[in-house]
Design an enzyme around this catalytic site. Structure first.
Site, mmCIF file in Angstrom:
data_model
loop_
_atom_site.group_PDB
_atom_site.id
_atom_site.type_symbol
_atom_site.label_atom_id
_atom_site.label_comp_id
_atom_site.label_asym_id
_atom_site.label_seq_id
_atom_site.Cartn_x
_atom_site.Cartn_y
_atom_site.Cartn_z
ATOM 1 C CB VAL A 19 -3.975 25.140 40.393
ATOM 2 C CG1 VAL A 19 -3.833 26.619 40.746
ATOM 3 C CG2 VAL A 19 -3.928 24.946 38.875
ATOM 4 C CE LYS A 110 -9.700 27.033 32.690
ATOM 5 N NZ LYS A 110 -8.405 26.397 32.465
ATOM 6 N N GLY A 192 2.075 15.015 30.182
ATOM 7 C CA GLY A 192 1.200 15.578 31.209
ATOM 8 C C GLY A 192 0.492 16.853 30.785
ATOM 9 C CD GLU A 195 -7.317 17.501 32.471
ATOM 10 O OE1 GLU A 195 -8.277 16.812 32.830
ATOM 11 O OE2 GLU A 195 -7.185 18.698 32.746
ATOM 12 C CG ASP A 206 -9.113 25.207 28.254
ATOM 13 O OD1 ASP A 206 -9.304 25.197 29.479
ATOM 14 O OD2 ASP A 206 -8.192 25.851 27.710
ATOM 15 C CE LYS A 210 -7.771 28.585 29.230
ATOM 16 N NZ LYS A 210 -6.724 27.680 28.729
HETATM 17 N N1 LIG Z 1 -3.753 22.909 35.670
HETATM 18 C C1 LIG Z 1 -3.623 24.027 34.955
HETATM 19 O O1 LIG Z 1 -2.634 24.192 34.239
HETATM 20 C C2 LIG Z 1 -4.649 25.097 35.034
HETATM 21 C C3 LIG Z 1 -4.412 26.326 34.365
HETATM 22 C C4 LIG Z 1 -5.354 27.358 34.451
HETATM 23 C C5 LIG Z 1 -6.519 27.143 35.166
HETATM 24 N N2 LIG Z 1 -6.733 25.936 35.788
HETATM 25 C C6 LIG Z 1 -7.986 25.778 36.511
HETATM 26 O O2 LIG Z 1 -7.701 25.564 37.884
HETATM 27 C C7 LIG Z 1 -8.693 24.726 38.455
HETATM 28 C C8 LIG Z 1 -8.015 23.533 39.100
HETATM 29 O O3 LIG Z 1 -7.287 22.822 38.117
HETATM 30 P P1 LIG Z 1 -6.235 21.689 38.512
HETATM 31 O O4 LIG Z 1 -5.427 21.457 37.298
HETATM 32 O O5 LIG Z 1 -5.548 22.036 39.776
HETATM 33 O O6 LIG Z 1 -7.212 20.452 38.715
HETATM 34 P P2 LIG Z 1 -6.967 19.144 39.591
HETATM 35 O O7 LIG Z 1 -7.927 18.130 39.120
HETATM 36 O O8 LIG Z 1 -5.518 18.809 39.640
HETATM 37 O O9 LIG Z 1 -7.373 19.650 41.055
HETATM 38 C C9 LIG Z 1 -8.695 19.797 41.505
HETATM 39 C C10 LIG Z 1 -8.747 19.209 42.907
HETATM 40 O O10 LIG Z 1 -10.019 19.483 43.464
HETATM 41 C C11 LIG Z 1 -10.387 18.360 44.233
HETATM 42 N N3 LIG Z 1 -11.837 18.351 44.470
HETATM 43 C C12 LIG Z 1 -12.817 17.937 43.648
HETATM 44 N N4 LIG Z 1 -14.010 18.093 44.232
HETATM 45 C C13 LIG Z 1 -13.778 18.646 45.440
HETATM 46 C C14 LIG Z 1 -14.610 19.042 46.508
HETATM 47 N N5 LIG Z 1 -15.929 18.917 46.442
HETATM 48 N N6 LIG Z 1 -14.033 19.572 47.604
HETATM 49 C C15 LIG Z 1 -12.691 19.692 47.692
HETATM 50 N N7 LIG Z 1 -11.843 19.334 46.710
HETATM 51 C C16 LIG Z 1 -12.398 18.798 45.601
HETATM 52 C C17 LIG Z 1 -9.899 17.176 43.439
HETATM 53 O O11 LIG Z 1 -9.770 16.016 44.264
HETATM 54 C C18 LIG Z 1 -8.566 17.693 42.915
HETATM 55 O O12 LIG Z 1 -7.494 17.360 43.779
HETATM 56 C C19 LIG Z 1 -9.664 24.399 37.319
HETATM 57 O O13 LIG Z 1 -10.723 25.305 37.316
HETATM 58 C C20 LIG Z 1 -8.804 24.598 36.075
HETATM 59 O O14 LIG Z 1 -9.556 24.890 34.944
HETATM 60 C C21 LIG Z 1 -5.835 24.931 35.740
HETATM 61 N N1 LIG Z 2 -5.764 22.685 29.616
HETATM 62 C C1 LIG Z 2 -5.399 24.057 29.495
HETATM 63 C C2 LIG Z 2 -4.805 24.599 30.765
HETATM 64 C C3 LIG Z 2 -5.842 25.112 31.688
HETATM 65 O O1 LIG Z 2 -6.454 26.244 31.139
HETATM 66 C C4 LIG Z 2 -4.371 24.229 28.397
HETATM 67 O O2 LIG Z 2 -3.897 23.246 27.826
HETATM 68 O O3 LIG Z 2 -4.046 25.375 28.105
#
Ligand SMILES: NC(=O)c1ccc[n+]([C@@H]2O[C@H](COP(=O)([O-])OP(=O)(O)OC[C@H]3O[C@@H](n4cnc5c(N)ncnc54)[C@H](O)[C@@H]3O)[C@@H](O)[C@H]2O)c1
Ligand SMILES: N[C@@H](CCO)C(=O)O
Ligand code: NA
Length: 436
Positions: A19, A110, A192, A195, A206, A210
């Site tokens: 993100v 979340k 992808g 996870e 999850d 929500k």
């Molecule tokens: N990926 C999705 O589709 C999605 C959708 C909705 C919400 N989210 C939420 O968004 C957030 C991020 O998700 P993501 O998919 O990007 O995860 P991700 O694992 O790809 O990214 C998280 C990043 O944070 C970094 N990180 C960890 N600890 C850290 C620290 N102490 N300081 C700085 N950086 C640090 C990690 O190295 C990683 O690159 C989560 O809360 C997730 O629930 C993700």
């Molecule tokens: N892992 C979640 C995305 C982040 O909320 C999903 O499959 O919908």
């Protein structure tokens, strides 16, 4: 033409993963439009990462990268902190530190909001800070803002929908190709969606986080993940999916937040359920999300779209950044947490819905009567019965009228004790018909 006359607003980004990297890209690519919409330019002040040298999905000026997130969030020149690290710590401490220094916070987290939203919201109130979290529920789909703002004048009865893309993808694959749970999961991982450790998705954690967030906002009460009744999809077999199909249903992982009939409490649950194939949620395929909100005056609203993925989720984050930036420009504040109604969460036993029950039975005279009698004893009315197979392979498939979870559980316990019932093969709730 909007005036871009305000002083530059500086954004600190915490996390540059799936993100975060898309947030960096959009802030850069849309800089001029964002400045015009906010009335002031937005500038990235720094990006906190875990490791400096790593390859990323986006080019970031190395001078902006730091591994000292704590120093970044309290820097005097930072106005807005965007947390996309995820998890409880250090995300919580960083958000709290940011709010104590008067920064506005945007988060997609979340898990944190569902576990300890009270602390985060209290810090926002005490710090006079904005807290926006549209990306935390159903990714790109505007749902938090409609509930907190657009529907603030209405009375929400129920929020029901598909809020996890990974499990919807898996169930959709099982339905369309007859695949087993493990084969469908493998495919979701290869694409992808899921996870490497898919527990949070497939066990419903999850979706439960929500659901807790949605219920809290919808019913103006405090709800945590621990209040949510939760079942995942790992036990769903290809046979369950086929049996649902034969009866005109499709299995979906649903999140349901519903007021009780007297309106004095509400239930929050996440579990697989059968819904009729002509229900709008049945048409939600692949990794899409869709949520119904039912409100007194608005009636039934449906929200549909991409609930996950880097760019869609970043869209929601950017919308929040613009909102908090506009507030800073105009000196306004976003909505605070609203828990004034303080309604109780009722136990799942009080939930009223319909059930699909599949029994492995001896195929001989009198069996149906004894099974029906067990349902009658608990006051659970049967809507349909059909027999699948013959002789040693006979299965009875029953669908009930509306009954409480407690009455259904007692019925199942009783059935297990009958010598003519060899196995209770599956029990699943049926939603989306009548008023259920
Ligand atoms: N990926 C999705 O589709 C999605 C959708 C909705 C919400 N989210 C939420 O968004 C957030 C991020 O998700 P993501 O998919 O990007 O995860 P991700 O694992 O790809 O990214 C998280 C990043 O944070 C970094 N990180 C960890 N600890 C850290 C620290 N102490 N300081 C700085 N950086 C640090 C990690 O190295 C990683 O690159 C989560 O809360 C997730 O629930 C993700
Ligand atoms: N892992 C979640 C995305 C982040 O909320 C999903 O499959 O919908
Ligand atoms: Na959203």
């Amino acid at each position: 033409m909007n005036q871009v006359s305000g002083k530059k607003l500086k954004v600190a980004l915490l996390g540059c993963g799936v993100v975060g990297s898309q947030v960096v890209r959009l802030l850069r690519e849309q800089a001029d439009d964002l400045a015009a919409r906010v009335g002031a330019p937005l500038e990235l002040a720094g990006v906190a990462v875990r490791r400096l040298g790593r390859a990323r999905d986006v080019d970031v000026d190395p001078a902006l990268l730091t591994t000292d997130a704590e120093a970044l969030v309290t820097r005097d020149d930072v106005d807005i902190v965007v947390e996309v690290i995820g998890g409880i710590e250090p995300a919580r401490s960083l958000i709290l530190a940011a709010m104590r220094s008067g920064k506005s916070v945007v988060t997609a987290n979340k898990a944190l909001l569902a576990e300890d939203g009270a602390t985060i919201h209290a810090a926002a109130r005490d710090g006079g800070a904005d807290l926006y979290f549209e990306a935390a529920v159903a990714g790109a789909i505007p749902l938090i803002r409609p509930l907190r703002e657009s529907l603030a004048g209405d009375h929400v009865h129920r929020v029901l929908g598909i809020v996890n893309g990974t499990t919807n993808y898996i169930l959709d694959k099982m339905d369309s190709s007859g695949a087993s749970f493990s084969d469908a999961l493998e495919e979701a991982q290869a694409l992808g969606y899921a996870e490497a450790d898919p527990t949070a998705d497939v066990e419903g954690f999850d979706a439960a986080a929500k659901a807790a967030i949605l219920a809290g906002i919808a019913f103006h009460s405090r709800v945590t993940a621990a209040d949510v009744y939760r079942e995942g999809i790992t036990e769903i077999t290809a046979a369950d999916v086929a049996s649902a199909k034969a009866m005109g249903y499709v299995i979906k992982l649903l999140a349901i937040c519903a007021r009780s009939e007297d309106g004095r409490s509400f239930g929050v649950r996440v579990h697989p359920a059968m819904i009729p194939r002509d229900h709008p949620l049945a048409g939600v395929r692949e990794a899409y999300n869709a949520v119904f909100v039912e409100a007194e005056s608005a009636g039934r609203l449906m929200f549909y779209g991409a609930g996950a993925g880097g760019a869609p989720t970043a869209s929601a984050v950017l919308g929040d950044i613009v909102a908090v930036a506009r507030n800073r420009v105009s000196g306004a504040r976003g909505p605070e947490e609203s828990t004034y109604a303080d309604l109780a969460v009722h136990p799942v036993g009080e939930t009223v819905t319909r059930y699909h029950v599949s029994l492995d039975v001896a195929d001989k005279p009198g069996v149906l009567a004894r099974v029906a009698d067990m349902f009658a004893k608990q006051d659970v009315s049967i809507q349909t019965v059909r027999q699948e197979g013959l002789g040693a392979d006979a299965q009875l498939v029953l669908v009930t009228h509306r009954a409480t979870d407690a009455a259904l559980s007692a019925t199942i316990e009783g059935l297990r004790e009958l010598d003519i019932v060899r196995d209770v093969v599956s029990v699943m709730r049926v939603e989306g018909e009548d008023a259920s």
